[in-house]
Design a protein around this motif. Structure first.
Motif, PDB file in Angstrom:
ATOM      1  N   SER A  35       1.823  -1.155  -9.406  1.00  0.00           N
ATOM      2  CA  SER A  35       1.119  -2.116  -9.441  1.00  0.00           C
ATOM      3  C   SER A  35       0.492  -2.137 -10.986  1.00  0.00           C
ATOM      4  N   GLN A  58      -0.044   2.466  -6.450  1.00  0.00           N
ATOM      5  CA  GLN A  58      -1.089   2.021  -7.706  1.00  0.00           C
ATOM      6  C   GLN A  58      -0.341   1.952  -8.823  1.00  0.00           C
ATOM      7  N   LYS A  94      -0.131   5.756  -1.452  1.00  0.00           N
ATOM      8  CA  LYS A  94      -0.831   5.014  -2.277  1.00  0.00           C
ATOM      9  C   LYS A  94      -0.749   5.083  -3.745  1.00  0.00           C
ATOM     10  N   ARG A 110       0.886  -1.174   0.030  1.00  0.00           N
ATOM     11  CA  ARG A 110       0.020  -0.046  -0.138  1.00  0.00           C
ATOM     12  C   ARG A 110       0.869   1.487  -0.006  1.00  0.00           C
TER      13      ARG A 110
END
Length: 396
Positions: free
Chosen positions: A359, A356, A352, A331
């Motif tokens: 990811s 993201q 965050k 996270r």
């Protein structure tokens, strides 16, 4: 007779390159063979997640290359003979030899032990799936309060330490850094990193050089003993000595010395991409071993191979290193931009949003591997009668 392209290694560089070559060159003129030791595509950037117990789905290379015309040979590369243009391999089918007209060497790297006593015998690493699974088994047997020491303050060390501490808060996780933690980051990003380590309860031993590893501890240069039920070695990468032993010109690191187009400076039928290529970036410095460099070098290598085989002008792709993307668990993350001299810029993205973004990068890379010939053109390029580099056959 078709022009034989052999790609050694199906990591980020090799798998992308094989797909790109199949996508753009006519199967009437070429045959592409990929040699890889394992049947799956291994997402190296996720191996610290695998080691701590997360379940990852591995794509079968047979499925990845199905319908592309790319042949897959599951075997270990044992030697390369650039004079005879052959590669010796060994696998379940026994020993064999592959002949090539063009070779793309993309065997990647493994952990660098640096000759430190005890590393080979007692330390673990996350540079390969088998080693990550070995570490996973060891960690699963640790009870509450077990000690884990990560050696190395690079990207791999930081990501491993934070992933382990977040996933297993019952363990005592520490990191040994030769210098200052996050020294290459901007001041704000460095503070973000330290806050993440504090939040996760990771102990940091700065300015600590580990000179020996034992079963339950590591010994620093000043004689300090650091408890470690498990020592994870992430103090750099090393390439396999196959290239040096083959007679290809290599750097002191063992990497293949290439020109601007990723072509071997000693053997024009050989190209290199990824960690095993000693490639000079646009800033005049060698590209670091990284997934980003694998992308730059494989795109340049495939573009050069295609251009020379089809009699076209060789294009140049960008070789500029833009920054470092560091996961801090699931996270949190840091994306640090760098300048031309690879010095951190003042701006960074953290938290965050950065997680993201990381990811998305990982998912994008995985999707690209799973669809190696996506966007395949209806008309593929035919080979020229006598492309630079020799070995190609006349096109109809």
């Amino acid at each position: 007779m078709k022009h034989r392209i052999v790609v050694l290694g199906a990591g980020y560089a090799g798998a992308f390159a094989a797909g790109n070559l199949a996508r753009r060159l006519s199967p009437s003129d070429i045959e592409i063979t990929v040699v890889n030791a394992v049947p799956d595509f291994v997402e190296r950037m996720r191996l610290h997640q695998l080691a701590i117990g997360q379940d990852l789905a591995f794509r079968k290379l047979g499925d990845v290359f199905a319908g592309t015309g790319v042949r897959l040979r599951l075997a270990h590369v044992t030697s390369v003979d650039p004079e005879r243009r052959t590669v010796a391999v060994t696998g379940e089918d026994g020993d064999g030899e592959l002949a090539y007209d063009t070779l793309l060497y993309a065997l990647g790297s493994s952990v660098a032990h640096h000759g430190v006593p005890g590393v080979a015998e007692y330390a673990f690493d996350v540079t390969g799936r088998s080693s990550a699974l070995r570490l996973r088994e060891r960690l699963s047997g640790l009870s509450e309060g077990g000690t884990v020491l990560i050696v190395g303050e690079g990207l791999t060390g930081i990501e491993t330490a934070t992933e382990f501490a977040e996933s297993r808060p019952d363990l005592s996780v520490a990191l040994a850094a030769r210098g200052e933690l996050g020294a290459r980051l901007s001041p704000k990003a460095r503070r973000h990193l330290r806050h993440a380590f504090d939040r996760l309860g990771i102990t940091v031993h700065e300015h600590t050089c580990i000179e020996a590893v034992e079963p339950t501890r590591a010994i620093a240069a000043d004689g300090t003993s650091i408890p470690a039920d498990v020592t994870v070695w992430s103090a750099g990468f090393a390439v396999h000595p196959i290239a040096a032993a083959s007679g290809l010109e290599v750097a002191e690191t063992g990497q293949i010395v290439v020109d601007r187009t990723m072509r071997s400076v000693s053997h024009p039928d050989v190209y290199a991409a990824g960690d095993c290529a000693y490639a000079i970036g646009e800033n005049g410095r060698p590209l670091p071993m990284s997934c980003a460099s694998a992308g730059f070098t494989n795109m340049q290598a495939t573009a050069a191979i295609i251009a020379r085989l089809t009699g076209s002008e060789v294009p140049t792709t960008g070789l500029k290193y833009h920054g470092n993307h560091i996961s801090l668990g699931r996270r949190d993350a840091i994306f640090q931009m760098v300048d031309r001299d690879v010095r951190s810029k003042s701006w960074y993205l953290g938290g965050k949003a950065a997680a993201q973004l990381k990811s998305g990068v990982l998912k994008g890379a995985g999707w690209g591997i799973a669809h190696p010939t996506f966007g395949m053109p209806k008309r593929k390029r035919r080979l020229a009668a006598a492309p630079d580099g020799a070995g190609a056959r006349a096109a109809a």
